[in-house]
Design a protein around this motif. Sequence first.
Motif, mmCIF file in Angstrom:
data_model
loop_
_atom_site.group_PDB
_atom_site.id
_atom_site.type_symbol
_atom_site.label_atom_id
_atom_site.label_comp_id
_atom_site.label_asym_id
_atom_site.label_seq_id
_atom_site.Cartn_x
_atom_site.Cartn_y
_atom_site.Cartn_z
ATOM 1 N N ASN A 270 0.397 10.397 33.300
ATOM 2 C CA ASN A 270 0.450 10.155 31.857
ATOM 3 C C ASN A 270 -0.328 11.183 31.049
ATOM 4 O O ASN A 270 -0.491 11.032 29.842
ATOM 5 N N LYS B 47 16.884 2.903 24.537
ATOM 6 C CA LYS B 47 16.412 3.169 23.178
ATOM 7 C C LYS B 47 15.920 1.876 22.521
ATOM 8 O O LYS B 47 16.596 0.843 22.562
ATOM 9 N N GLN C 159 13.419 0.072 23.482
ATOM 10 C CA GLN C 159 12.710 -0.793 24.424
ATOM 11 C C GLN C 159 11.313 -0.236 24.725
ATOM 12 O O GLN C 159 11.001 0.916 24.410
ATOM 13 N N ASP C 160 10.509 -1.044 25.370
ATOM 14 C CA ASP C 160 9.177 -0.629 25.803
ATOM 15 C C ASP C 160 9.327 0.568 26.748
ATOM 16 O O ASP C 160 10.101 0.499 27.715
ATOM 17 N N PRO C 161 8.622 1.682 26.499
ATOM 18 C CA PRO C 161 8.741 2.857 27.370
ATOM 19 C C PRO C 161 8.488 2.559 28.843
ATOM 20 O O PRO C 161 9.019 3.238 29.723
ATOM 21 N N ARG C 162 7.688 1.537 29.117
ATOM 22 C CA ARG C 162 7.399 1.199 30.510
ATOM 23 C C ARG C 162 8.660 0.695 31.222
ATOM 24 O O ARG C 162 8.775 0.832 32.440
ATOM 25 N N GLU C 163 9.599 0.131 30.475
ATOM 26 C CA GLU C 163 10.856 -0.306 31.078
ATOM 27 C C GLU C 163 11.650 0.903 31.597
ATOM 28 O O GLU C 163 12.222 0.865 32.691
ATOM 29 N N GLN D 246 10.314 3.820 32.399
ATOM 30 C CA GLN D 246 9.553 4.373 33.519
ATOM 31 C C GLN D 246 9.815 3.582 34.796
ATOM 32 O O GLN D 246 10.015 4.164 35.878
#
Length: 596
Positions: free
Chosen positions: A280, A425, A427-431, A433
């Motif tokens: 990160n 698009k 959504q939570d960026p962790r999804e 990842q």
Amino acid sequence: MGLSHSSTYHSSLMRSVSESSPVIIEPYSEIYPRLPIEDFIGCDNETYSSQFELIIQSYQAMYDRPYTDMRSYFQVAGIHSQPWIAYDGVTGGAQEYKNETDWARGRWGGYCHHGDVLFGPWHRPYLLLMESLLINESKKIALQYPENEREKYVEAANQLRIPYWDWADVKAIKGIPDVFTLTELEINTPEGMKKVKNPLRSYTIPVDLAFPLGKGYNPTDKPHYEIPSFGFNPFTPAGYSTVRYPNANYEDQIDYLNQNISVYVSTVLRPLVYQMLQINNYLQFSNHALRSNDTEAPGVYPAHPLPLVVAGRAHFASIETAHDAIHFVVGGPGGHFLYPDLGGFDPVFFFHHAAIDRLLALWQATWVTENVDINGTYTEDLYTVVNEDSDLTPFRKSETEFWKSSTVRDIEKLGYTYPELVKFKGQDPRELQAYLLKFYKPDPHYGRRFFVKLIIDAGKLVGPYVIRVFLDLQNASVETPVTSPHFAGFVAMWRRASPYQISGTTYVMGSVDITAAMERAFNTPDVNATTGLLSSSAIFDIQSDINIVPCYLNGTGVNPKEAGVDEVEIYSFEHDKVDPDFLVEDSVQYYYTKKF
């Protein structure tokens, strides 16, 4: 073997292109995704098949332009490095690259950035340039189709974006897509169905590239051609085509290429991407040059940190280390794609860099920080400080300004995107990842993952070369095949072929995921057959069971110390118990450091 640095050819070529109008890269008015190259091959979708036919014809149209035309393939490919001439009149003023003196100083002769924070952002407008030129050619070709087909091809040209080749997808185990190796393709042209020469297999160099070497090391010496020694770029006479894995007849060896891709997808490429997506911190993610703790260290060069000596840098694998590896895997010994100075001329180059840009776009957690470009470029001297507001020369945003990292960050504003960004698009960026980690996970292991980390003095050995890692094989050597179950992976040292690189000024750190190799080598009760968990009690004697084998591109071996391997570390991380595709950074366990 001799080497000449006469710049007569380069200066005459520079004069011939300097009067052309500026090449300005403008964003597209509509957003369309860049798609995997496999989506275009043999598909029934009319839009995709039409785009593919336009891509093939547009590549050929760029090949057919006079090589002095800045919109020709030769000029665009030459931006990366050789022939070390100004593109679009962009010289950098007092900082213009001088062939004789700067080459001897170890300064990079092309415009591209490697080993600094601009690696990813610089290649973004480079792709935009190539893509926009292909689109312009496609729009002209589309208008030549018969009236009953014209509308379809005009719309295909409008939607066209350069495809990417995802070499870390599990499908890549089959080898490089056929579209890069077939000699002919059958496509629908404005004159109907035709068999055409495949422009994506190779590019014919229109002028002498690099410099003649000693007898036996030039393509004209076939059928007794030998791969040049590591200190020199291979010479390509005018009229010869780019090659991959050349044999004694200077011909491609596609079987060797595909065999190596099959091995390296699982041992090198997928593990690298999996590790890279866990990072990160932009500085660690962005390039292969070592940064110890993101701070400046006095007494070396301004802003250049000392090598990392502490244990436990979390799953280190930058986007550039993954980039470097594929150049080795595809170029093979003696192939153009292997060499930093020549790689841009292989047609697969831009499809590879579209894959790199995709990974950057999918990752983009943070953005460009400040550091030092220790290699310099055609327009920047050695040890120039660079940041997100540095000009990405020679790519013009207008007649008076260049694109910068800060202006290419949002790819939708540039007019393109990637399928996964569309899917996730909002959504939570962790999804996203989590999706990518599951997609690229190299094996189903859910316990600890074990790594060998190498710290390499990049100035010790003239490149390019690789450093292979073997487990539990004390007599491992350059003769040991990478198909051996003891082979764990490699770190690529993709450096220019210059014997004048200043030693001791930069370090490369790479890591090899040895988990799968450990399970093969130590298939004992310590490996749980149900969970795949490898107990730390199965850890081994690093002195005897980890074997470091540096290998030149021509197959010659050298000992680790001579190759700049200062030390290796063994460490591991635990998978998260809830999200088993994530590695828990604070679970690092350090085992041993071996110094050379």
